[in-house]
Design an enzyme around this catalytic site. Structure first.
Site, short mmCIF file in Angstrom:
data_model
loop_
_atom_site.label_atom_id
_atom_site.label_comp_id
_atom_site.label_asym_id
_atom_site.label_seq_id
_atom_site.Cartn_x
_atom_site.Cartn_y
_atom_site.Cartn_z
N GLN A 268 0.84 -1.19 0.00
CA GLN A 268 0.00 0.00 0.00
C GLN A 268 0.88 1.25 0.00
OE1 GLN A 268 -2.21 1.88 3.32
NE2 GLN A 268 -4.06 1.18 2.25
N TYR B 94 -5.69 11.05 3.70
CA TYR B 94 -4.31 11.28 3.30
C TYR B 94 -4.26 12.00 1.95
CZ TYR B 94 -3.59 8.25 7.27
OH TYR B 94 -3.63 7.72 8.54
N ARG C 162 -7.60 2.09 -2.65
CA ARG C 162 -8.52 2.06 -1.50
C ARG C 162 -9.25 3.39 -1.39
NH1 ARG C 162 -8.23 0.96 5.01
NH2 ARG C 162 -9.40 -0.97 4.91
N GLY D 295 -9.13 -6.57 9.22
CA GLY D 295 -7.97 -5.95 9.84
C GLY D 295 -7.68 -6.55 11.20
N ARG D 296 -8.52 -6.21 12.19
CA ARG D 296 -8.27 -6.66 13.55
C ARG D 296 -8.21 -8.18 13.67
NH1 ARG D 296 -12.37 -2.52 16.80
NH2 ARG D 296 -11.31 -0.59 16.16
#
Length: 357
Positions: A97, A179, A226, A313-314
């Site tokens: 990424q 971002y 993404r 993710g988690r």
């Protein structure tokens, strides 16, 4: 067998299952260099069909957070090669990424003489952690000139070439979470009056130019992106909902023309169903859905064709053997939130594998 666990193939993409490990900043790259600890971390989680790495800066000015890796030096390429070799040994694919933090940055996290940049000189509200000064307000960014934008595009292209040299199967552009790339999309952050500001087509221009340039350099089938439509993370103040909808529909349609491999949607409750449907309608390649999924709801997304792949993710963070646990309906470890971004093995490579009680 759950569809989650069966092999995936669409176009040129082939993965051993439908499970994606989502990108997660972990701040273990001392001196911004990938290392053996990181290689071990990703290798532990290579049950995933696809791993998407933590956000990795294409240039020194994109290193807004402490201890995030880069992909702009020979040493960084060599460090990432250890990661890709380890992941490929278990038959998984891995995309890097590319994350330029833009105005979400503090000068203390950047190399000497480097300043944060953004589409405009609008400072982001909020604070950011620095190793040297603790919590600090985000620094005021320097508005990118047209030459600066050209340089940013070149940095992304060179970083993508370096990713291929390092053995990655492709790159994912981080166009989410407030971002740099998403900063250009938001009229509350981007007040430019040139070709990169104003209407949604102009505000989408940087993402499309970067995507096109990278696709030309390494192949469109090695490029993903993404998005997080309607998200307000990182001081991305909300703007007209219909314009948000039209922006992401337009981007998805244009990216489909480029033939990129996938769009990765970081979901949130504010995204209306019509936006999901519009993106699905105009983008013919792979769509990945992430956020808040369980094994059961992820399976439903695959079966009703609202997603081609599902990302966690988690689940992967706290469970190196996450794929095995899903397959056997085993309990999951809890995430240690206190060690998410701290250096070292604790809360990183020391999560236990499942053992029967």
């Amino acid at each position: 067998m759950k569809k989650l666990l069966t092999p995936f193939e669409k176009g040129t993409i082939k993965f051993k299952n439908h499970l994606v490990m989502a990108p997660m900043t972990r701040s273990r790259a001392i001196d911004n260099l990938p290392n053996e600890l990181m290689a071990n971390y990703y290798a532990q989680r290579s049950g995933a069909g696809l791993i998407i790495t933590e956000g990795t800066s294409p240039s020194p000015e994109g290193l807004g957070y402490p201890r995030i890796p880069g992909i702009y030096s020979e040493a960084q390429v060599a460090g990432w090669k250890k990661v890709t070799d380890a992941v490929h040994q278990n038959g998984s694919k891995i995309f890097l990424q590319l994350m330029h933090t833009g105005r979400i940055a503090h000068v203390a996290n950047l190399p000497n003489g480097i300043l944060p940049v953004g589409p405009s000189d609008i400072k982001a509200a909020g604070e950011i952690f620095t190793d040297s000064l603790g919590m600090q307000e985000n620094s005021v960014p320097v508005a990118l000139s047209l030459d600066g934008i050209t340089r940013v595009i070149e940095d992304f292209v060179n970083a993508s070439k370096n990713a291929i040299l390092a053995g990655f199967d492709g790159v994912e552009l981080h166009g989410a979470n407030g971002y740099l790339l998403e900063q250009f999309l938001n009229p509350n952050v981007n007040n430019r009056t040139d070709l990169y500001g104003g209407n949604l087509i102009n505000r989408s221009r940087l993402i499309l130019e970067i995507s096109e340039a990278i696709a030309a350099a390494i192949g469109s089938d090695k490029v993903g992106i993404r998005f997080s439509p309607f998200s307000q993370l990182s001081d991305q103040a909300a703007y007209d909902s219909e314009e948000v909808h039209q922006t992401y529909t337009y981007l998805s349609s244009e990216l489909d023309k480029l033939g990129i491999a996938y769009i990765h949607l970081s979901t949130n409750p504010e995204i209306p169903e019509k936006t999901y449907k519009a993106i699905r309608a105009v983008f013919t390649n792979t769509i990945i859905i992430c956020n808040g999924l369980t094994a059961e709801t992820a399976e439903e997304k695959l079966l009703d064709n609202s997603a081609d792949l599902v990302a966690f993710g988690r689940g992967f963070l706290a469970n190196p053997d996450f794929v095995k646990r899903i397959g056997k309906n085993l309990s999951l470890n809890d995430v240690d939130f206190g060690t998410l971004y701290s250096p070292g093995e604790t809360g990183y490579t020391d999560y236990p594998l499942y053992t029967s009680k």
